[in-house]
Design an enzyme around this catalytic site. Structure first.
Site, PDB file in Angstrom:
ATOM      1  N   PRO A 117       0.815  -1.227   0.000  1.00 11.45           N
ATOM      2  CA  PRO A 117       0.000   0.000   0.000  1.00 11.45           C
ATOM      3  C   PRO A 117       0.841   1.267   0.000  1.00 11.45           C
ATOM      4  O   PRO A 117       2.061   1.239   0.196  1.00 11.45           O
ATOM      5  CB  PRO A 117      -0.774  -0.126   1.308  1.00 11.45           C
ATOM      6  CG  PRO A 117       0.215  -0.788   2.225  1.00 11.45           C
ATOM      7  CD  PRO A 117       0.977  -1.775   1.354  1.00 11.45           C
ATOM      8  N   THR A 119       0.112   3.815   2.182  1.00  9.97           N
ATOM      9  CA  THR A 119       0.142   4.389   3.527  1.00  9.97           C
ATOM     10  C   THR A 119       1.376   3.963   4.315  1.00  9.97           C
ATOM     11  O   THR A 119       1.926   4.737   5.094  1.00  9.97           O
ATOM     12  CB  THR A 119      -1.127   3.998   4.305  1.00  9.97           C
ATOM     13  OG1 THR A 119      -1.370   2.599   4.109  1.00  9.97           O
ATOM     14  CG2 THR A 119      -2.319   4.800   3.823  1.00  9.97           C
ATOM     15  N   ASN A 120       1.783   2.708   4.151  1.00  4.64           N
ATOM     16  CA  ASN A 120       2.975   2.191   4.846  1.00  4.64           C
ATOM     17  C   ASN A 120       3.851   1.468   3.825  1.00  4.64           C
ATOM     18  O   ASN A 120       4.072   0.256   3.932  1.00  4.64           O
ATOM     19  CB  ASN A 120       2.550   1.221   5.959  1.00  4.64           C
ATOM     20  CG  ASN A 120       1.517   1.819   6.885  1.00  4.64           C
ATOM     21  OD1 ASN A 120       1.805   2.754   7.630  1.00  4.64           O
ATOM     22  ND2 ASN A 120       0.300   1.289   6.839  1.00  4.64           N
ATOM     23  N   GLY A 218      -8.654  -6.718   6.590  1.00  8.09           N
ATOM     24  CA  GLY A 218      -9.829  -5.857   6.561  1.00  8.09           C
ATOM     25  C   GLY A 218      -9.523  -4.476   7.106  1.00  8.09           C
ATOM     26  O   GLY A 218      -8.465  -4.238   7.686  1.00  8.09           O
ATOM     27  N   CYS A 251      -3.832   1.097  10.021  1.00  4.93           N
ATOM     28  CA  CYS A 251      -5.235   0.699  10.155  1.00  4.93           C
ATOM     29  C   CYS A 251      -5.567   0.276  11.580  1.00  4.93           C
ATOM     30  O   CYS A 251      -6.749   0.146  11.930  1.00  4.93           O
ATOM     31  CB  CYS A 251      -5.583  -0.418   9.183  1.00  4.93           C
ATOM     32  SG  CYS A 251      -4.553  -1.888   9.360  1.00  4.93           S
ATOM     33  N   LEU A 420      -2.312  -7.703   9.395  1.00  2.05           N
ATOM     34  CA  LEU A 420      -3.135  -8.161  10.515  1.00  2.05           C
ATOM     35  C   LEU A 420      -4.438  -8.750   9.991  1.00  2.05           C
ATOM     36  O   LEU A 420      -5.311  -8.028   9.513  1.00  2.05           O
ATOM     37  CB  LEU A 420      -3.430  -6.992  11.471  1.00  2.05           C
ATOM     38  CG  LEU A 420      -2.228  -6.116  11.860  1.00  2.05           C
ATOM     39  CD1 LEU A 420      -2.671  -5.008  12.809  1.00  2.05           C
ATOM     40  CD2 LEU A 420      -1.115  -6.948  12.482  1.00  2.05           C
TER      41      LEU A 420
END
Length: 547
Positions: A117, A119-120, A218, A251, A420
């Site tokens: 992703p 974001t990270n 999720g 998240c 996760l």
């Protein structure tokens, strides 16, 4: 003039890289544990050395978060994750049970399609590369288009040292032609063995519908509940620190504070002390329009941005030292936009009468986009903590710590991970923090168990069931009473039946025989463990059949 079709280029590169990685995976499969660990050592060391530079590249390219916290996330992957996975055995025989005679053997999955992703980006790239190679899988990464360069650089940083340590060149690759079509092709390509997907709901659903085994994660809409017995200053500091870490891009970061009425004033004072700014009703409306899109998703323009930046976008003046914007809300759902996952330093705020009402409010928040992920609870009452753990539809309940990095295993004893799982609640295949052990299959070698002279261990807890003949005899004795003694002289006793020769002897078998003063009849081709031979030395307990 030639016209390049980026979609076709990306699809072709995905197919080519997957095929090359498949060949590399065949070679990697033959590595010993020592060879694998040597490569992983080199990759982790290289990532550690470049953690800050890669963090700076990620921040500059995406505009998300900040270099300091992204450096910490890179080091989490290169140090904490590495230290956790380093001693794991992922090659050859993993376990051998002498009682069941079952041997478990590690088998790699082949090629990991690792979707990374924005974001990270660099921390996830480091993490997925390490756990893939540790499990003897080749890895092909598909970077988010807006983080393409920093992810490519992360792979490059690890690739050179890994090759010098013995890794096949094509065992670690990264797409440079990045499109949605290319990512989809990589996920469903025949040479791909398993998908490790991190991203939005659409991407995860595409991974699960690709026809390949897939680990997806999720979304998180994490409530942090402050119960009346909590250490309030500590609890609030954890919540604000977690929410503002890398400006909320994880998240697992806190999305809402839910506090008991008995400690409301203290919580509010501590939130302000830790840099929280409480929004008025008009300000809540203005921030909602900026933070949440009409489709009820986090607005990419404010994801991972500091609180003053978001306030300015909303036309609100806040002190420059403001760390988080806090919105008191009366409910959860479409009429309360800030009750969703926001991926920015914006918190919803709720006051409840007691832990029963707090429990219900947390359930509402989880059902509005965070089912299966994470919940935080701050309390000194372990009975309440246990009740939350038993009842909440999440797989990580973080007690008295920040959820942001607690869920990843940084501040807790959970397995350190940047992926996760959210379990069946969220349509995921696992509820675990993903590790190299999720990227191997296990072969089982099972020997025949003798039917006489050795009982099979009971399945599950509790004592082993008595043999059927013993149950029948007990039943007849109970119903008919003990038989009368036979007239005349007793019949001569039959010699005890001779136990059949066994094909496997463990140390426990030998020690049991020594205690009972008997011998073990062993077939000529029996497997006798080294520890069993040592235990039997000088005791004449092992008798070879036919000798």
């Amino acid at each position: 003039m030639a016209i390049e079709d980026k979609d076709l280029l990306s699809i072709q590169q995905a197919r080519s890289f997957a095929a090359r990685a498949r060949e590399a995976a065949r070679a990697l499969k033959e590595f010993t544990q020592e060879q694998v660990d040597r490569v992983v050592d080199a990759m982790a060391e290289a990532a550690r050395a470049e953690a800050e530079r890669l963090a700076r590249l990620a921040h500059e390219e995406t505009g998300f978060g900040n270099t300091k916290d992204k450096t910490a996330k890179n080091l989490f992957s290169a140090v904490d994750v590495y230290n956790y996975i380093r001693p794991l055995r992922t090659v050859g025989v993993l376990r051998e049970n002498p009682d069941t005679r079952v041997v478990e053997i590690a088998e790699p999955m082949g090629v990991v399609a690792a979707v990374v992703p924005s974001t990270n980006p660099t921390s996830t790239a480091i993490f997925k590369a390490l756990i893939s190679i540790k499990a003897r899988n080749a890895c092909v990464m598909s970077p988010h288009p807006s983080a393409r360069s920093c992810i490519l650089e992360s792979v490059k940083v690890m690739h050179g040292p890994a090759m010098r340590a013995g890794l096949p060149a094509d065992a670690l690759l990264c797409l440079s032609e990045v499109t949605l079509e290319g990512t989809q092709e990589l996920m469903k390509c025949r040479d791909t063995g398993v998908i490790l997907a991190t991203g939005g709901i659409g991407l995860v659903r595409a991974a699960y519908s690709s026809g390949k085994p897939a680990y997806g994660v999720g979304p998180g809409n994490v409530p942090a509940y402050v119960e009346k017995t909590a250490d309030v200053p500590k609890a609030v500091k954890h919540i604000i620190d977690g929410k503002t870490f890398d400006y909320g891009t994880l998240c697992s970061s806190e999305q809402s504070i839910v506090c008991d009425e008995a400690v409301k004033d203290q919580v509010i004072a501590e939130v302000k002390r830790n840099g929280g700014y409480f929004l008025s009703e008009p300000e809540i409306a203005a921030v909602s329009r900026v933070v949440v899109t009409p489709q009820r998703l986090a607005n990419p323009e404010i994801v991972g941005k500091p609180a003053p930046f978001i306030a300015e976008k909303a036309g609100i003046k806040v002190p420059p030292e403001t760390r988080a914007l806090v919105a008191p809300l009366a409910g959860v759902g479409r009429d309360f936009p800030l009750s969703i996952e926001k991926l920015s330093p914006v918190l919803a705020f709720y006051v409840v009468k007691d832990w029963h009402e707090g429990c219900e409010r947390c359930l509402q928040l989880l059902r509005y986009g965070g089912t299966g992920h994470t919940l935080g609870i701050h309390s000194r009452d372990d009975a309440v903590i246990r009740e939350f753990a038993l009842k909440k539809p999440v797989y990580r309940i973080i007690a008295n710590s920040q959820t942001s990095m607690g869920a990843t295993g940084y501040t807790t004893g959970l397995a350190p991970s940047m992926s996760l799982g959210c379990g069946a609640y969220a349509g995921n295949i696992t509820s675990d923090n993903i590790t190299p052990l999720h990227l191997i299959n296990i072969k089982r070698l099972a020997y025949e168990l003798p039917r006489e002279g050795r009982s099979r261990p009971a399945a599950g807890p509790g004592p082993a069931r008595p043999a059927l003949r013993d149950q029948v005899a007990s039943f007849l004795d109970e119903r008919l009473g003990s038989p009368a003694p036979a007239a005349g002289p007793p019949a001569p006793a039959s010699p005890p039946p001779r136990a059949p020769a066994v094909d496997f002897v463990s140390e426990d078998d030998v020690r049991r025989a020594l205690r009972e003063g008997r011998t073990i009849l062993v077939s000529p081709r029996a497997i006798i463990t080294p520890s069993a031979r040592d235990a039997a030395a000088g005791g004449n307990v092992l008798v070879i059949e036919g000798s």
